[in-house]
Design an enzyme around this catalytic site. Sequence first.
Site, PDB file in Angstrom:
ATOM      1  N   ARG A  73       0.857  -1.177   0.000  1.00  0.00           N
ATOM      2  CA  ARG A  73       0.000   0.000   0.000  1.00  0.00           C
ATOM      3  C   ARG A  73       0.900   1.236   0.000  1.00  0.00           C
ATOM      4  O   ARG A  73       2.024   1.199   0.482  1.00  0.00           O
ATOM      5  CB  ARG A  73      -0.903   0.008   1.235  1.00  0.00           C
ATOM      6  CG  ARG A  73      -1.837  -1.190   1.322  1.00  0.00           C
ATOM      7  CD  ARG A  73      -2.621  -1.174   2.625  1.00  0.00           C
ATOM      8  NE  ARG A  73      -3.529  -2.316   2.718  1.00  0.00           N
ATOM      9  CZ  ARG A  73      -3.190  -3.512   3.202  1.00  0.00           C
ATOM     10  NH1 ARG A  73      -1.943  -3.712   3.648  1.00  0.00           N
ATOM     11  NH2 ARG A  73      -4.059  -4.499   3.249  1.00  0.00           N
ATOM     12  N   TYR A  89      -8.178 -11.707  -7.700  1.00  0.00           N
ATOM     13  CA  TYR A  89      -7.202 -11.593  -8.785  1.00  0.00           C
ATOM     14  C   TYR A  89      -7.007 -12.909  -9.539  1.00  0.00           C
ATOM     15  O   TYR A  89      -6.260 -12.954 -10.512  1.00  0.00           O
ATOM     16  CB  TYR A  89      -5.850 -11.147  -8.221  1.00  0.00           C
ATOM     17  CG  TYR A  89      -5.897  -9.860  -7.443  1.00  0.00           C
ATOM     18  CD1 TYR A  89      -5.986  -8.633  -8.097  1.00  0.00           C
ATOM     19  CD2 TYR A  89      -5.858  -9.853  -6.048  1.00  0.00           C
ATOM     20  CE1 TYR A  89      -6.038  -7.442  -7.386  1.00  0.00           C
ATOM     21  CE2 TYR A  89      -5.900  -8.668  -5.331  1.00  0.00           C
ATOM     22  CZ  TYR A  89      -5.997  -7.467  -6.002  1.00  0.00           C
ATOM     23  OH  TYR A  89      -6.033  -6.293  -5.299  1.00  0.00           O
ATOM     24  N   HIS A 134      -5.029   2.702  -4.105  1.00  0.00           N
ATOM     25  CA  HIS A 134      -4.671   1.283  -4.176  1.00  0.00           C
ATOM     26  C   HIS A 134      -4.387   0.802  -5.596  1.00  0.00           C
ATOM     27  O   HIS A 134      -4.172  -0.387  -5.807  1.00  0.00           O
ATOM     28  CB  HIS A 134      -5.802   0.426  -3.590  1.00  0.00           C
ATOM     29  CG  HIS A 134      -5.766   0.316  -2.099  1.00  0.00           C
ATOM     30  ND1 HIS A 134      -5.715   1.414  -1.282  1.00  0.00           N
ATOM     31  CD2 HIS A 134      -5.756  -0.763  -1.271  1.00  0.00           C
ATOM     32  CE1 HIS A 134      -5.701   1.015  -0.022  1.00  0.00           C
ATOM     33  NE2 HIS A 134      -5.712  -0.294   0.015  1.00  0.00           N
ATOM     34  N   ARG A 185      -1.159  -1.195  -6.008  1.00  0.00           N
ATOM     35  CA  ARG A 185      -1.271  -2.508  -5.361  1.00  0.00           C
ATOM     36  C   ARG A 185      -2.068  -3.458  -6.244  1.00  0.00           C
ATOM     37  O   ARG A 185      -1.688  -4.620  -6.449  1.00  0.00           O
ATOM     38  CB  ARG A 185      -1.930  -2.330  -3.991  1.00  0.00           C
ATOM     39  CG  ARG A 185      -2.108  -3.604  -3.167  1.00  0.00           C
ATOM     40  CD  ARG A 185      -2.580  -3.187  -1.771  1.00  0.00           C
ATOM     41  NE  ARG A 185      -3.081  -4.287  -0.962  1.00  0.00           N
ATOM     42  CZ  ARG A 185      -2.328  -5.050  -0.192  1.00  0.00           C
ATOM     43  NH1 ARG A 185      -1.014  -4.871  -0.170  1.00  0.00           N
ATOM     44  NH2 ARG A 185      -2.858  -6.013   0.557  1.00  0.00           N
ATOM     45  N   LYS A 195      -1.890  -2.675   7.539  1.00  0.00           N
ATOM     46  CA  LYS A 195      -3.299  -2.534   7.905  1.00  0.00           C
ATOM     47  C   LYS A 195      -3.705  -3.505   9.001  1.00  0.00           C
ATOM     48  O   LYS A 195      -4.463  -3.166   9.906  1.00  0.00           O
ATOM     49  CB  LYS A 195      -4.165  -2.742   6.662  1.00  0.00           C
ATOM     50  CG  LYS A 195      -5.643  -2.499   6.868  1.00  0.00           C
ATOM     51  CD  LYS A 195      -6.396  -2.637   5.555  1.00  0.00           C
ATOM     52  CE  LYS A 195      -7.885  -2.389   5.729  1.00  0.00           C
ATOM     53  NZ  LYS A 195      -8.609  -2.517   4.434  1.00  0.00           N
ATOM     54  N   HIS A 237      -2.950 -10.731   3.016  1.00  0.00           N
ATOM     55  CA  HIS A 237      -4.380 -10.992   3.222  1.00  0.00           C
ATOM     56  C   HIS A 237      -4.563 -12.127   4.226  1.00  0.00           C
ATOM     57  O   HIS A 237      -4.017 -13.211   4.042  1.00  0.00           O
ATOM     58  CB  HIS A 237      -5.056 -11.395   1.912  1.00  0.00           C
ATOM     59  CG  HIS A 237      -5.210 -10.256   0.954  1.00  0.00           C
ATOM     60  ND1 HIS A 237      -5.384 -10.439  -0.409  1.00  0.00           N
ATOM     61  CD2 HIS A 237      -5.220  -8.907   1.148  1.00  0.00           C
ATOM     62  CE1 HIS A 237      -5.501  -9.263  -1.000  1.00  0.00           C
ATOM     63  NE2 HIS A 237      -5.406  -8.323  -0.076  1.00  0.00           N
TER      64      HIS A 237
END
Length: 338
Positions: free
Chosen positions: A198, A306, A271, A274, A221, A297
């Site tokens: 990020r 993705y 984003h 990213r 995050k 994640h």
Amino acid sequence: MALQKLPNNRWLLSFRPTGVGGKYVRKRFDTKAEALRYKAMAEAESARGKEWNPAPVDRRVLSELVESWFRFHGQSLKDGEKRKRVLLNLCERLGDPVASQFSARDFTAYRENRLKVVSANTVNHEQAYLRAVFNELIRVEDWQRANPLEKVRAIRLDESELTFLSLDQITALFDELRKSKNPDALVVATICLSTGARWSEAESLRAENVYSNKVMFTNTKNGKNRAIPIDAELYGLLRSRKGRLFGYCYGAFRHAVQRSGIDLPHGQLSHVLRHTFASHFMMNGGNILVLQRVLGHADIKMTMRYAHFSPDHFEDVIRFNPISKWTQSGHITQACSQ
């Protein structure tokens, strides 16, 4: 127990409802029957114990629960201060009701009006934050009632398409970044496209986060550190710097995107690099589980957005469907042409 008739024809009851050593009760009644009923009731209540007694009424308002949540748990969260501000503003819009009288219907009525001015995603965040307040206070036994939002469903959102940059757009963007008066923007963008970081993670890097041909992202995050390998040229550039590697440069990045003529959907600018990394990673044959770890994640469902970029995505559908052998022998053409 002593039950005595008094000169005035009333009855005096003297006894200990909880037994020997308990509280001594003396009470007068008009009739003997009333005295005996009271004694039976008092002994029954005593036998039931405290858990049968009604809980004291909780008069706290919602904002007081938010303050308690912050003291017990919220202050330990990375975004705790931000959540507290959101929650206190929410309490104000709700009229800061007494929490014990706040209901699911109250929130859904608020939500209906709130959706006229903000997005469904914003309302879902407010709901999740407030539900978490009740859950945490229940967990630490500071709230004795049910969670009023426990059965309130979040608004279902349509999954938005994630925008990514083509190779030509990346080239155009970097041409503009090289012209920027803030040289840090180009290096931070390079890190984002090299690691899937990020913008805030890359921008906050320090010299001690760069070692052994890797960058360690600590300002993440989810609060978990990620060490991602980088190529030798970028590693050498970063190792030549000391202390905090970059100043604020997001504004320079935003202006470079505008000058390059790249049109992005609302809310996707921060984003886009990213998403670009992840999309090209999969298009070039990358592994989805590796991508999950690189992006940090916790849930693979986030990374699966993705998966369709993979060149062999769903190719097994062709090979393993029940009539695949027909395809190989030409039977489908024969069957459909009859």
